[in-house]
Each structure stands twice: as structure tokens, then as C-alpha cells.
Write an enzyme that holds these catalytic residues in place. Structure first.
Site, PDB file in Angstrom:
ATOM      1  N   GLU A 171       0.837  -1.213   0.000  1.00 13.70           N
ATOM      2  CA  GLU A 171       0.000   0.000   0.000  1.00 13.70           C
ATOM      3  C   GLU A 171       0.866   1.255   0.000  1.00 13.70           C
ATOM      4  O   GLU A 171       0.572   2.243  -0.657  1.00 13.70           O
ATOM      5  CB  GLU A 171      -0.917   0.007   1.231  1.00 13.70           C
ATOM      6  N   TYR A 172       1.972   1.162   0.755  1.00 17.81           N
ATOM      7  CA  TYR A 172       2.898   2.291   0.815  1.00 17.81           C
ATOM      8  C   TYR A 172       3.473   2.557  -0.576  1.00 17.81           C
ATOM      9  O   TYR A 172       3.504   3.684  -1.056  1.00 17.81           O
ATOM     10  CB  TYR A 172       4.020   1.977   1.811  1.00 17.81           C
ATOM     11  N   GLU A 203      23.775 -22.590   2.306  1.00 18.05           N
ATOM     12  CA  GLU A 203      24.034 -21.694   3.442  1.00 18.05           C
ATOM     13  C   GLU A 203      22.709 -21.191   3.997  1.00 18.05           C
ATOM     14  O   GLU A 203      21.705 -21.197   3.296  1.00 18.05           O
ATOM     15  CB  GLU A 203      24.825 -20.462   2.967  1.00 18.05           C
ATOM     16  N   LYS A 208      20.061 -18.433   4.922  1.00 20.58           N
ATOM     17  CA  LYS A 208      19.730 -17.114   4.389  1.00 20.58           C
ATOM     18  C   LYS A 208      19.294 -16.234   5.561  1.00 20.58           C
ATOM     19  O   LYS A 208      18.181 -16.380   6.091  1.00 20.58           O
ATOM     20  CB  LYS A 208      18.618 -17.215   3.343  1.00 20.58           C
ATOM     21  N   LEU A 240      18.618 -12.273  -4.966  1.00 21.99           N
ATOM     22  CA  LEU A 240      18.582 -13.662  -5.410  1.00 21.99           C
ATOM     23  C   LEU A 240      17.204 -14.011  -5.938  1.00 21.99           C
ATOM     24  O   LEU A 240      16.194 -13.519  -5.431  1.00 21.99           O
ATOM     25  CB  LEU A 240      18.893 -14.582  -4.222  1.00 21.99           C
ATOM     26  N   ARG A 275      23.001  -1.495   0.834  1.00 22.30           N
ATOM     27  CA  ARG A 275      22.749  -1.958  -0.513  1.00 22.30           C
ATOM     28  C   ARG A 275      22.211  -0.837  -1.405  1.00 22.30           C
ATOM     29  O   ARG A 275      22.499  -0.771  -2.593  1.00 22.30           O
ATOM     30  CB  ARG A 275      21.731  -3.081  -0.382  1.00 22.30           C
ATOM     31  N   LYS A 293      24.422 -22.102  -3.797  1.00 21.94           N
ATOM     32  CA  LYS A 293      25.355 -21.429  -4.700  1.00 21.94           C
ATOM     33  C   LYS A 293      26.249 -22.441  -5.403  1.00 21.94           C
ATOM     34  O   LYS A 293      26.610 -23.454  -4.796  1.00 21.94           O
ATOM     35  CB  LYS A 293      26.273 -20.474  -3.909  1.00 21.94           C
TER      36      LYS A 293
HETATM   37  S1  IVH Z   1      24.467 -14.273  -1.468  1.00 20.52           S
HETATM   38  C1  IVH Z   1      25.109 -12.303  -5.466  1.00 20.52           C
HETATM   39  N1  IVH Z   1      24.188 -15.516   0.822  1.00 20.52           N
HETATM   40  O1  IVH Z   1      19.518 -12.315   0.863  1.00 20.52           O
HETATM   41  C2  IVH Z   1      24.627 -13.051  -4.288  1.00 20.52           C
HETATM   42  N2  IVH Z   1      22.817 -13.655   0.377  1.00 20.52           N
HETATM   43  O2  IVH Z   1      17.292 -12.153  -1.038  1.00 20.52           O
HETATM   44  C3  IVH Z   1      24.447 -12.211  -3.140  1.00 20.52           C
HETATM   45  N3  IVH Z   1      21.302 -13.049   2.233  1.00 20.52           N
HETATM   46  O3  IVH Z   1      20.762  -9.668  -1.070  1.00 20.52           O
HETATM   47  C4  IVH Z   1      23.782 -12.795  -2.028  1.00 20.52           C
HETATM   48  N4  IVH Z   1      21.953 -14.634   3.607  1.00 20.52           N
HETATM   49  O4  IVH Z   1      21.168  -9.623   1.497  1.00 20.52           O
HETATM   50  C5  IVH Z   1      23.770 -14.513   0.034  1.00 20.52           C
HETATM   51  N5  IVH Z   1      24.070 -16.693   2.814  1.00 20.52           N
HETATM   52  C6  IVH Z   1      23.660 -15.686   2.043  1.00 20.52           C
HETATM   53  C7  IVH Z   1      22.666 -14.790   2.458  1.00 20.52           C
HETATM   54  C8  IVH Z   1      22.253 -13.775   1.594  1.00 20.52           C
HETATM   55  C9  IVH Z   1      21.157 -13.599   3.429  1.00 20.52           C
HETATM   56  C10 IVH Z   1      20.545 -11.885   1.715  1.00 20.52           C
HETATM   57  C11 IVH Z   1      21.361 -10.899   0.916  1.00 20.52           C
HETATM   58  C12 IVH Z   1      20.726 -10.905  -0.455  1.00 20.52           C
HETATM   59  C13 IVH Z   1      19.329 -11.336  -0.122  1.00 20.52           C
HETATM   60  C14 IVH Z   1      18.611 -11.882  -1.333  1.00 20.52           C
END
Ligand code: IVH
Length: 672
Positions: free
Chosen positions: A38-39, A116, A118, A86, A139, A295
Site C-alpha cells: 500500500e505504501y 548456506e 539465508k 537472489l 545496498r 550457490k
Molecule cells: S548471497 C550475489 N548468501 O539475501 C549473491 N545472500 O534475497 C548475493 N542473504 O541480497 C547474495 N543470507 O542480502 C547470500 N548466505 C547468504 C545470504 C544472503 C542472506 C541476503 C542478501 C541478499 C538477499 C537476497
């Protein structure tokens, strides 16, 4: 859209007020009442209108303040390599698709994957030069971010100087690491508990709180929050990095916090176990994760795969589904926030959701309750959304009993009238109400740093003094000296602290007129508008005598601010307050600051091309000091277009519209 200029002007001013209000609710009060979606709609509407009517772009428009996610007050720096996001997946099938795409592009399957956690936090990028932390970026819009180094330096686990680590015989000292800043669940809970104790609205979730904290311009405030950071990405031009898995080890040796939970896989098959394990175990962690990142491990293959649009082809996120549970809505209560905003809250039969027991959930506002037909006694679905947690998402209608009771907002709360204005989403308790929460907020705001700056009168002290009955109103601050004996008997107070308080109060009498009018807490009157008001009404008597028309006549002042100021000074109680404050010796007259003048009052400037003597930004500052303002686009309303070397299209536009054009010399002649 076919809107005439006047309607557009009106709508723009409404949108600015709305967006500013929601910004405040989101960032300052941590109590958003509308969804991000909405914002965004409001923001887009404003952007589109401004595009259609460039002459109506106001300097205080939120579109001008936030450019590409960067914040005024921080230096904006371009990322060496874009900070990507991602692609999200939600099922193992989608991961299999990803695996197929990778193999197809590489034309072989001779590689590894890493999995890994997230982290659900805020991305940061740290640059180290000769082993020392040099810049720390948010960012931003992905291509450029804010340098928040002073805030980052307050995070204890981040090394200012890294350990000596050699790669292929050469010390690694010029590099970038990227990672996620976050708050531990327990620190977040503690912070919210202290807010609860102080009667303040609770923060929504650790991620938003982290984001809000990192954006603070005052690092001392950041230092008070316990932030952490975990790193997952290493970049350098000086070495040949081989594998993501090894990079974790290198980052660890350098002195960074990295997650222990990274695994390397020979094929996609073993990834499934990792996903399932963490889907299950995620709540045993001390922080929030919102998925798993998969990855390609080999860095040379990552480079070969490259990126598409805004995400890499070599990585993908597996997102956990939002968890939802059902519970009974026992009651709906009303929570009064700062400035009297009233938020309906669902009181729930306690239920376990994502590892925490939920007893209350947000219901946003009256429309939300009505649209979803939420009634007391209903069974409802609760969700821990990404943004505001938790929230009631829907009613389980099949389970509705005959005794469910629709909710109607009362006319008053504890004898204080509440109202909802047309076009507004929520109810307010009367601004002039003397409900203790409002009284506390009003006094706290008056004493705050950006207003009267009475350092000793913080949230807790104000709250205690109101509860003890020695503060009932702003003016009582200046009568506190009559209560010294009493205060001295209270815990935590001694001769010195009382003297410090009295000195701070005495000093506040010297605060600028702008600060005083801002401190009065007139709804919608922020610091920026206080400055403008003070420029046009240079003493309080003029301001008190201003009609609504006088106020709206000021370009930057919209209908709502004008109404609010006018109504505020129309109250006998407020007039009496001003009289009392005058008697105490507060400053109700704008000072004649030799650095500012009205030479360019009401004039707008557009700069194009390079100036020789100074940057455009510095030139714009001079304009502002002289009462004028800079705008970004040329319209008929533009007073001057200042043209430097190699001007852009704005120059042509100015010629076409017949706007007065100044070269650099003419500009400096004018301002000097
Ligand atoms: S890799 C080019 N690894 O999730 C790849 N990102 O939704 C860059 N994030 O922008 C990201 N844990 O801020 C990577 N183990 C992890 C992560 C991670 C959290 C965040 C990161 C990214 C966002 C994407």
C-alpha cells in the site's frame, strides 16, 4: 490520468503528508499501519503525478529525499560490483530446474554446490584497504549505497583491522566482504520488553528494527542496539579466489563472523536433506533466517555463469513458506501510540507460531477489520509476515459461532474523545487530550534533542514525573524547580543530577524559535516545515494571527499542515501555554542569522552543467541559505536556470519555456 493543475497540486500535497506520516510510523514509531504494498502504491502515485507535473515537484517531497534507496545525510558511494538479489524458489522442483539450467549453461556437471543459511537481515558491504575498514555501504539501489561506516563501527564483532591471512603467498588486505546485519531474537525481545514497560509501541520484527537502526544518523543511538553481522561473500581484485566454501574459511580467519552452517555438495540430491533439516530446525537458531541459499561453489564457474537482470545465475534462494496458525480472537483492544494514533490489537488465545508464543496481533485499522469482517469470538488465521509480525490474515468463517461480536470503535477512550478524519485510515485520540500517554509523548517531544534539547528529560524521567504528578503539561517543565525537595527523595536522583536537569531546562530557554515551534508538537509540523514557518512568520504573534489562507499561501505548506497549525493556535489552552512559556523567557522570535537572508525567498533554481567554482550541491546550499530552493526539473515556475559547462537538456528546456538563464558568473553576482 487527466488531472488539472490544481487538483494535482492538492493531491501531491495530500500524498506527501500521507507518505511522511507513514514514514514516521514506520521508522520512528516502528508501528506501520499499512502494508509495504500500500505504501508503494502511494509512492508510485506521487512519482507519476510529479512526472506529469514537474513544476509541482516540491523540495520536501519524499521522492526528492530518497533517491534510489540512499538517505540524505550519508555519503552515497557506487558499489564496485552491483549488490544483487537472489531469485526465489519455494520447492525442490524449482531447485531441480535451477540445477538443470546451470548444467546446461556450463555444459558439464563437474562442480559443487554450497548450501548456506539465508539470514533475514540487512545487507552490508564492507571495504578494507591495507587491512583496515575503509567504507561500509548499504545496498541502496544495488548500484550505489550509503556509507554508514560510523554506524558499522559500533558493531563489536566487525573487525576494524583484519588478521593477517595469506593467499598464494600474498597477504589479503584489499578486499570487500558482504554480509547481513541482524539482531539476535533475545536482544530484539529485550528491546521490545523495555518499550512495553515504557508504554511505547512495539517494533515489528528484528529485520525492520535493524534496518531502521542502521539508518540512524546518530551513531550513539546505533551503539545502544546490539547488532550482529554474518558474512557470506568475499571479493578481491588482487587474488584468485577459488571456492565459496573456502572463502568462508578465509573470512573466518580474517576475523569475521561467518555461519557454521555451510555445507558443500557434490550434486543437487544431497541438498534436499539440508533444506528439510533447516526448515525444521530454523527456530532453534538465535536469529531469524528466511530460507537457504544455494550457490555454485567454484568461483570461476560463478563468473562464467554471470548474472541476469538483478540476480546471479549461479545462486538461488530457497524460501521457507510463511507459517500460519489458527487461534481464537478473544478480544479487540485499542493501543494508543505517539501523537495519539490508535491501533486495534487482536487479543488472542496464546498460540505457538514460528517458535514464539503469540498473544497479540495487529489489526491495522478499522477498514482492515471491516474488510475481513473480523469479529470478537472468531477463529482467525495468524501469520508471521515478513513485515509486520504477527498479523491476523483471515477469519475461519466455517467456525464462526452465533456469539461472535462485530467490533465498533468507541466514541471515547477513558473519557477522551477519539475521531477518524476523512481520508485517514485510523482513529486518533484528541490531540489536546490529557490522557497520560499523550501528555508523556507531548512533553517528551518538547524536551527531545531536535526540539528543546533538555537532555535529562528523556522518556523514562518524563514518564516518572508525569506518574508522580509533577509534570502535567509542557509548562510544568519550567516549574520543576519548585519540586526539587520531592525529586531528591526519589531513587536515582541526587544533588548533581537535579542540578544538571535544572541547568538543561534553563539552557533550553535559549533554543531557537524554530526549535520552540517544532517542540510544541503541532501535528504534521515537522522540523522542515517549522523552518519554513519561522521564515514567513518570524515571531509567534505573527504566527498566531495567521489565517488559514496566509498559511496555505506558502508554497511548501499543504492544507493539512495549515489546518493543523491554525487549529492548534485556535485553542484557548494552547494560547495560554504560549503566554506562560513567553513569561518563562522562551525564544519566540526568529534570530537574525547573518548567514541567512531572504534575498532569494520564493525563488527556485535549476542547475545544469559543471560549475567551475564549486559543485552544484554547494551552489544549491548557497541558494537555500538565501531563502531560495533548488529543484531538479525546469518548468515555467522555475525562476532561474544556472548553466555551467556542458549543460544537459534542462538548458534547452529553459530556452523553450523562456525561463531566465544565468551563466556561472551571473549566478555568483546575484548571490554575492
Ligand atoms: S548471497 C550475489 N548468501 O539475501 C549473491 N545472500 O534475497 C548475493 N542473504 O541480497 C547474495 N543470507 O542480502 C547470500 N548466505 C547468504 C545470504 C544472503 C542472506 C541476503 C542478501 C541478499 C538477499 C537476497
Amino acid at each position: 490520468m487527466n488531472m488539472d493543475l490544481n487538483s494535482a497540486k492538492k493531491r501531491i500535497s495530500e500524498l506527501i503528508e500521507l507518505i511522511n506520516k507513514h514514514d514516521e510510523l514506520y521508522y520512528q514509531e516502528a508501528n506501520p499501519i499499512i502494508s509495504d504494498r500500500e505504501y508503494d502504491l502511494l509512492f508510485d502515485e506521487l512519482k507519476n503525478l510529479e512526472k506529469e507535473f514537474p513544476e509541482l515537484v516540491l523540495q520536501n517531497s519524499p521522492t526528492q529525499k530518497v533517491s534510489g534507496g540512499t538517505i540524505e545525510g550519508f555519503e552515497t558511494v557506487a558499489h564496485k560490483r552491483p549488490m544483487l538479489s537472489l531469485a526465489n524458489t519455494y520447492s525442490i522442483e524449482e531447485i531441480t530446474e535451477f540445477d538443470k539450467r546451470v548444467k546446461k549453461q556450463l555444459e558439464h556437471s563437474d562442480f559443487h554446490y554450497t548450501t548456506e543459511l539465508k539470514f533475514d537481515g540487512v545487507a552490508i558491504s564492507l571495504h578494507y584497504k591495507n587491512g583496515e575498514l575503509d567504507i561500509a555501504l548499504t545496498r541502496g539501489d544495488g548500484t550505489k549505497g550509503d556509507n554508514i561506516i560510523n554506524n558499522i563501527k559500533t558493531i563489536k564483532s566487525i573487525p576494524l583491522k583484519v588478521n593477517k591471512v595469506e593467499i598464494d603467498g600474498k597477504v589479503l588486505e584489499n578486499f570487500e566482504v558482504r554480509g547481513e546485519c541482524f539482531m539476535l531474537a533475545k536482544d530484539f525481545a529485550e528491546l521490545n520488553q523495555s518499550r512495553l514497560d515504557a508504554g511505547l509501541p512495539l517494533y515489528a520484527n528484528p529485520r525492520n528494527t535493524t534496518a531502521g537502526t542502521l539508518k540512524q544518523l546518530d551513531s550513539n543511538e546505533v551503539a545502544k542496539r546490539k547488532l550482529n553481522a554474518s558474512f557470506y561473500y568475499l571479493l578481491t581484485d588482487e587474488h584468485n579466489l577459488k571456492s565459496q566454501f573456502d572463502n568462508y574459511q578465509i573470512m573466518k580467519e580474517l576475523g569475521f563472523d561467518v555461519s557454521e552452517n555451510i555445507e558443500r555438495h557434490n550434486s543437487i540430491d544431497s541438498i534436499k536433506d539440508f533444506l528439510e533439516k533447516w526448515e525444521e530446525k530454523r527456530h532453534s537458531l538465535k536469529y531469524d533466517i528466511d530460507g537457504i541459499v544455494i550457490k555454485v561453489d567454484e568461483i570461476n564457474l560463478q563468473n562464467e555463469l554471470g548474472t541476469i537482470a538483478r540476480s546471479p545465475r549461479w545462486a538461488v534462494a530457497y524460501k521457507f513458506e510463511t507459517e500460519t496458525v489458527e487461534t481464537k480472537l478473544k478480544d479487540i483492544t485499542l493501543q494508543i501510540g505517539r501523537q495519539g494514533t490508535i491501533t486495534p490489537v487482536a487479543e488472542l488465545e496464546p498460540v505457538l507460531l514460528s517458535g514464539t508464543t503469540i498473544k497479540r496481533a495487529s489489526l491495522y485499522n478499522e477498514d482492515y477489520i471491516n474488510e475481513k469482517d473480523i469479529r470478537i469470538g472468531d477463529y482467525v488465521m495468524i501469520e508471521k509476515g515478513g513485515e509486520i509480525i504477527p498479523k491476523v490474515t483471515k477469519v475461519v468463517l466455517e467456525k464462526r459461532g452465533v456469539n461472535s461480536i462485530p467490533f465498533t470503535f468507541p466514541e471515547e477512550i477513558e473519557g477522551h474523545k477519539i475521531y477518524r478524519l476523512e481520508g485517514q485510515a485510523h482513529y486518533y485520540i484528541d490531540d489536546s487530550s490529557n490522557h497520560p500517554i499523550i501528555v508523556k509523548k507531548r512533553i517528551e517531544h518538547f524536551a527531545s534533542r531536535n526540539a528543546m534539547d533538555i537532555d535529562s528529560l528523556g522518556e523514562k524521567v518524563v514518564s516518572d514525573f508525569v506518574d508522580q504528578g509533577i509534570l502535567n503539561n509542557i509548562k510544568d517543565i519550567y516549574l520543576l524547580k519548585n519540586h526539587i525537595d520531592k525529586i531528591l527523595t526519589w531513587e536515582g536522583w541526587g544533588e548533581r543530577s537535579v542540578q544538571k536537569l535544572l541547568d538543561a531546562i534553563e539552557n533550553s530557554k535559549k533554543q531557537d524559535y524554530i526549535k520552540v515551534i517544532y517542540g510544541l508538537g503541532i501535528r504534521h509540523l515537522g522540523e522542515g516545515s517549522a523552518k519554513i514557518i519561522a521564515k514567513y512568520f518570524d515571531n509567534i504573534d505573527k504566527l498566531m494571527a495567521a489565517s488559514k489562507e496566509d498559511l496555505v499561501a506558502i508554497h511548501e505548506i499543504g492544507d493539512k499542515i495549515a489546518d493543523s497549525i491554525f487549529n492548534w493556535f485556535n485553542s484557548e489552552e494552547n494560547i495560554k501555554l504560549i503566554e506562560d512559556l513567553k513569561e518563562f523567557g522562551l525564544n519566540f522570535q526568529a534570530s537574525i542569522d547573518e548567514n541567512t537572508s531572504d534575498l532569494l525567498l520564493g525563488k527556485t533554481f535549476v542547475f545544469t552543467g559543471e560549475l567551475e567554482r564549486m559543485s552544484r550541491k554547494e551552489a544549491a546550499k548557497i541558494v537555500e541559505k538565501l531563502g531560495g530552493r533548488e529543484t531538479k526539473s525546469v518548468s515555467k515556475a522555475t525562476s532561474y536556470v544556472v548553466v555551467g559547462a556542458s549543460p544537459g537538456i534542462k538548458f534547452e528546456k529553459a530556452q523553450k519555456l523562456g525561463v531566465e538563464i544565468l551563466n556561472e558568473e551571473e549566478f555568483f553576482n546575484l548571490v554575492e
